[in-house]
Design an enzyme around this catalytic site. Structure first.
Site, PDB file in Angstrom:
ATOM      1  N   HIS A 228      -9.934   3.832  -1.018  1.00  9.15           N
ATOM      2  CA  HIS A 228      -9.185   4.583  -0.010  1.00  9.15           C
ATOM      3  C   HIS A 228     -10.053   4.629   1.250  1.00  9.15           C
ATOM      4  CE1 HIS A 228      -7.698   6.446  -3.772  1.00  9.15           C
ATOM      5  NE2 HIS A 228      -6.565   6.589  -3.127  1.00  9.15           N
TER       6      HIS A 228
ATOM      7  N   ASP B 259     -12.673   7.180   0.743  1.00  6.46           N
ATOM      8  CA  ASP B 259     -13.745   6.900  -0.229  1.00  6.46           C
ATOM      9  C   ASP B 259     -14.885   6.180   0.473  1.00  6.46           C
ATOM     10  OD1 ASP B 259     -11.847   7.597  -2.175  1.00  6.46           O
ATOM     11  OD2 ASP B 259     -11.398   5.513  -2.682  1.00  6.46           O
TER      12      ASP B 259
ATOM     13  N   MET C 158      -8.309  -4.699  -2.944  1.00  6.68           N
ATOM     14  CA  MET C 158      -7.187  -3.844  -2.523  1.00  6.68           C
ATOM     15  C   MET C 158      -7.708  -2.692  -1.662  1.00  6.68           C
ATOM     16  SD  MET C 158      -5.801  -0.643  -3.545  1.00  6.68           S
ATOM     17  CE  MET C 158      -5.627  -0.191  -5.259  1.00  6.68           C
TER      18      MET C 158
ATOM     19  N   GLU D 158       3.344   2.291  -5.446  1.00  7.19           N
ATOM     20  CA  GLU D 158       2.993   2.822  -6.775  1.00  7.19           C
ATOM     21  C   GLU D 158       3.831   4.039  -7.130  1.00  7.19           C
ATOM     22  OE1 GLU D 158      -1.192   3.503  -7.262  1.00  7.19           O
ATOM     23  OE2 GLU D 158      -0.901   4.732  -9.059  1.00  7.19           O
TER      24      GLU D 158
ATOM     25  N   LYS E 101       5.224   7.296  -9.356  1.00 11.18           N
ATOM     26  CA  LYS E 101       4.722   8.343 -10.259  1.00 11.18           C
ATOM     27  C   LYS E 101       5.787   9.433 -10.315  1.00 11.18           C
ATOM     28  CE  LYS E 101       0.707  11.273 -11.145  1.00 11.18           C
ATOM     29  NZ  LYS E 101      -0.635  11.702 -10.727  1.00 11.18           N
TER      30      LYS E 101
ATOM     31  N   GLU F 124       1.432   1.949 -12.804  1.00 13.31           N
ATOM     32  CA  GLU F 124       0.260   2.482 -13.511  1.00 13.31           C
ATOM     33  C   GLU F 124       0.671   2.948 -14.906  1.00 13.31           C
ATOM     34  OE1 GLU F 124      -2.513   5.208 -11.545  1.00 13.31           O
ATOM     35  OE2 GLU F 124      -2.482   6.445 -13.362  1.00 13.31           O
TER      36      GLU F 124
ATOM     37  N   HIS G 295       1.528   6.612 -15.411  1.00 14.35           N
ATOM     38  CA  HIS G 295       2.642   7.209 -14.697  1.00 14.35           C
ATOM     39  C   HIS G 295       3.972   7.021 -15.415  1.00 14.35           C
ATOM     40  CE1 HIS G 295       0.086   7.044 -10.738  1.00 14.35           C
ATOM     41  NE2 HIS G 295      -0.482   7.726 -11.716  1.00 14.35           N
TER      42      HIS G 295
ATOM     43  N   ASP H  44      -2.231  -0.926 -12.139  1.00 18.76           N
ATOM     44  CA  ASP H  44      -3.253   0.089 -12.424  1.00 18.76           C
ATOM     45  C   ASP H  44      -3.298   0.312 -13.934  1.00 18.76           C
ATOM     46  OD1 ASP H  44      -3.977   0.389  -9.817  1.00 18.76           O
ATOM     47  OD2 ASP H  44      -3.142   2.403  -9.558  1.00 18.76           O
TER      48      ASP H  44
ATOM     49  N   ASP I  76      -1.384  13.684 -15.642  1.00 22.01           N
ATOM     50  CA  ASP I  76      -1.922  12.329 -15.445  1.00 22.01           C
ATOM     51  C   ASP I  76      -3.377  12.280 -15.926  1.00 22.01           C
ATOM     52  OD1 ASP I  76      -2.251   9.759 -14.501  1.00 22.01           O
ATOM     53  OD2 ASP I  76      -2.416  10.332 -12.398  1.00 22.01           O
TER      54      ASP I  76
ATOM     55  N   ASP J 224      -5.374   9.418 -16.778  1.00 15.32           N
ATOM     56  CA  ASP J 224      -6.227   8.333 -16.249  1.00 15.32           C
ATOM     57  C   ASP J 224      -7.388   8.004 -17.202  1.00 15.32           C
ATOM     58  OD1 ASP J 224      -4.672   8.149 -13.946  1.00 15.32           O
ATOM     59  OD2 ASP J 224      -5.951   9.483 -12.778  1.00 15.32           O
TER      60      ASP J 224
ATOM     61  N   ASP K 224      -7.509   1.979 -12.898  1.00 11.80           N
ATOM     62  CA  ASP K 224      -7.427   3.250 -12.175  1.00 11.80           C
ATOM     63  C   ASP K 224      -7.629   4.346 -13.221  1.00 11.80           C
ATOM     64  OD1 ASP K 224      -7.053   5.337 -10.497  1.00 11.80           O
ATOM     65  OD2 ASP K 224      -4.942   4.920 -10.043  1.00 11.80           O
TER      66      ASP K 224
HETATM   67  C1  GLT Z   1      -5.005   8.658  -7.105  1.00  9.90           C
HETATM   68  C2  GLT Z   1      -3.783   8.387  -7.919  1.00  9.90           C
HETATM   69  C3  GLT Z   1      -3.682   6.965  -8.283  1.00  9.90           C
HETATM   70  C4  GLT Z   1      -3.484   6.048  -7.121  1.00  9.90           C
HETATM   71  C5  GLT Z   1      -4.635   6.033  -6.198  1.00  9.90           C
HETATM   72  C6  GLT Z   1      -4.280   5.211  -4.997  1.00  9.90           C
HETATM   73  S1  GLT Z   1      -5.214   7.587  -5.799  1.00  9.90           S
HETATM   74  O1  GLT Z   1      -6.147   8.595  -7.910  1.00  9.90           O
HETATM   75  O2  GLT Z   1      -3.805   9.196  -9.094  1.00  9.90           O
HETATM   76  O3  GLT Z   1      -2.690   6.728  -9.228  1.00  9.90           O
HETATM   77  O4  GLT Z   1      -3.386   4.738  -7.619  1.00  9.90           O
HETATM   78  O5  GLT Z   1      -3.900   5.993  -3.905  1.00  9.90           O
HETATM   79 MN    MN Z   2      -2.900   8.190 -12.621  1.00  8.84          MN
HETATM   80 MN    MN Z   3      -2.937   4.561  -9.725  1.00  6.66          MN
END
Ligand code: GLT
Ligand code: MN
Ligand code: MN
Length: 385
Positions: free
Chosen positions: A53, A56, A87, A180, A182, A216, A219, A244, A254, A256, A286
């Site tokens: 980002h 970041d 990316m 993306e 979610k 992702e 998600h 992702d 979420d 991750d 991710d």
């Molecule tokens: C954040 C989010 C992710 C996205 C990222 C990109 S930021 O961590 O949860 O799913 O991919 O903006």
């Molecule tokens: Mn996520």
């Molecule tokens: Mn993501």
């Protein structure tokens, strides 16, 4: 075979291995890591790409000298390791200015600020050669349904993406967009919540060919949907521009988690799909380490994501040459699905088909032996085949 290398196109975001372990209830448990250090550690592990980002790489509030120092450190680490920037994306969710939305904020001034922030961030990503730019609309949504007319929000969302496509074309950046989806979190409901919503939205854009999806694992899984089937449809539509990878228990916030650490069968079929479809894009993780872990554990976590991917890719190759599995696939009629049903419509073909005598009772008699097939898959995954 299990050693990651550039040919595998594994990538991590700076915010993943660099995540300090904050959650809504707890403070950081790990110290911040410099982008240059992250790149060097990833390079040592055989990682091919890194993503970021804007905030970041260049946290808000740096002096000009500090900015330059971070950019130089990052560039040097890329040059020294051969890691590429795969990316770029924009943080349109942390600052309080985005609490009510970014591209879909009710306040037009905030929408314009969001677009300006994205353009500056696209310039930064282009400077580092990123071929893909991701949009995750974290704050694009509502809690109070009455507060935001939903169709107008979609108009503004489309206007923003169209404007930014125009920007990239005007600048002649060799860059594509990946949106993306979610379903929720941090908003109560998010616009464009699933891969399917996103694919339909893309077709309404000025430049649909320039825009694809960045699905992702976590998600779709949060929403109880099959990530595998969502990704398959994105591939089928030619729209899987980025992915992702992580892991997630269904029906939760979420998480991750480390790739493949939950729902192993789903992860296997996902890897099999990506490998067999000839997907050429990044295998982008991710994910973030457990909050219990720090120091070297972070790099073990990163290595674990890649190792599990490669193990599952190997299982996919075994699947393809396993005689019992191939026989079970035949018994299930799996390859018959490649046979066209009737071909294109002609009046003659329609009449002929209507005149054909079918015996549904006879057709219904066939068994498909799916239990056996699935048990063989389980045994392959459990390591006894
Ligand atoms: C954040 C989010 C992710 C996205 C990222 C990109 S930021 O961590 O949860 O799913 O991919 O903006
Ligand atoms: Mn996520
Ligand atoms: Mn993501």
């Amino acid at each position: 075979m299990l050693a990651p290398g550039p040919q595998h196109r594994f990538a991590f975001g700076l915010w993943t291995v660099g995540h300090p372990g904050t959650d809504p209830f707890g403070a950081p448990v790990r110290p911040p890591l410099e982008p240059g250090e992250i790149v060097r550690r990833l390079g040592d592990l055989g990682v091919w790409g890194v993503s970021f980002h804007d905030d970041d790489l260049l946290p808000p509030g740096l002096s000009a000298a500090e900015r330059q120092q971070r950019l130089t450190g990052f560039r040097k680490a890329l040059d020294a390791t051969g890691v590429v920037v795969s990316m770029g994306t924009t943080n349109l969710f942390t600052h309080p200015v985005f609490k009510e939305g970014a591209f879909t904020a009710n306040d037009p001034e905030i929408r314009r600020y969001a677009l300006a922030k994205v353009m500056r961030s696209i310039d930064l990503a282009a400077e580092f050669g990123a071929p893909t730019y991701v949009f995750w609309g974290g704050r694009e949504g509502v809690e109070a349904m009455a507060a935001k007319p939903a169709c107008e929000a979609l108009d503004r969302y489309r206007e923003a993406i169209d404007f930014l496509c125009g920007y990239v074309r005007d600048r002649e950046y060799p860059m594509r967009f990946a949106l993306e989806p979610k379903p929720n979190e941090p908003r109560g409901d998010t616009f464009l919540p699933t891969i399917g919503h996103m694919l339909a939205f893309i077709e309404t854009l000025d430049q649909p060919a320039m825009v694809g999806v960045n699905p992702e694992v976590a998600h779709e899984t949060m929403a109880g949907l099959s990530f595998y089937h969502g990704v398959a449809q994105a591939l089928w539509a030619g729209k899987l521009f980025h992915i992702d990878l992580n892991a997630q228990k269904p029906g939760r916030y979420d998480q991750d988690l480390r790739f493949g650490s939950e729902e192993v069968k789903d992860a296997f079929f996902l890897v099999k799909l990506l490998e067999e479809a000839g997907y050429q894009g990044p295998r982008h993780f991710d994910a973030r380490p457990y909050r219990t872990d720090a120091g070297e554990d972070v790099w073990e976590f990163a290595a674990g994501c890649m190792r599990t991917y490669l193990i599952l890719a190997d299982k996919a190759r075994r699947f393809a040459v396993d005689g019992d599995i191939q026989a079970a696939l035949s018994a299930a009629g799996a390859s018959d699905l490649a046979t066209p049903t009737v071909g294109g419509h002609t009046r003659e073909a329609a009449e002929k088909l209507k005149a054909t005598e079918f015996d549904p009772d006879v057709l219904a008699d066939r068994g498909y032996h799916n239990e056996r097939l699935d048990q063989l898959v389980m045994e392959l995954l459990l390591g006894v085949r």
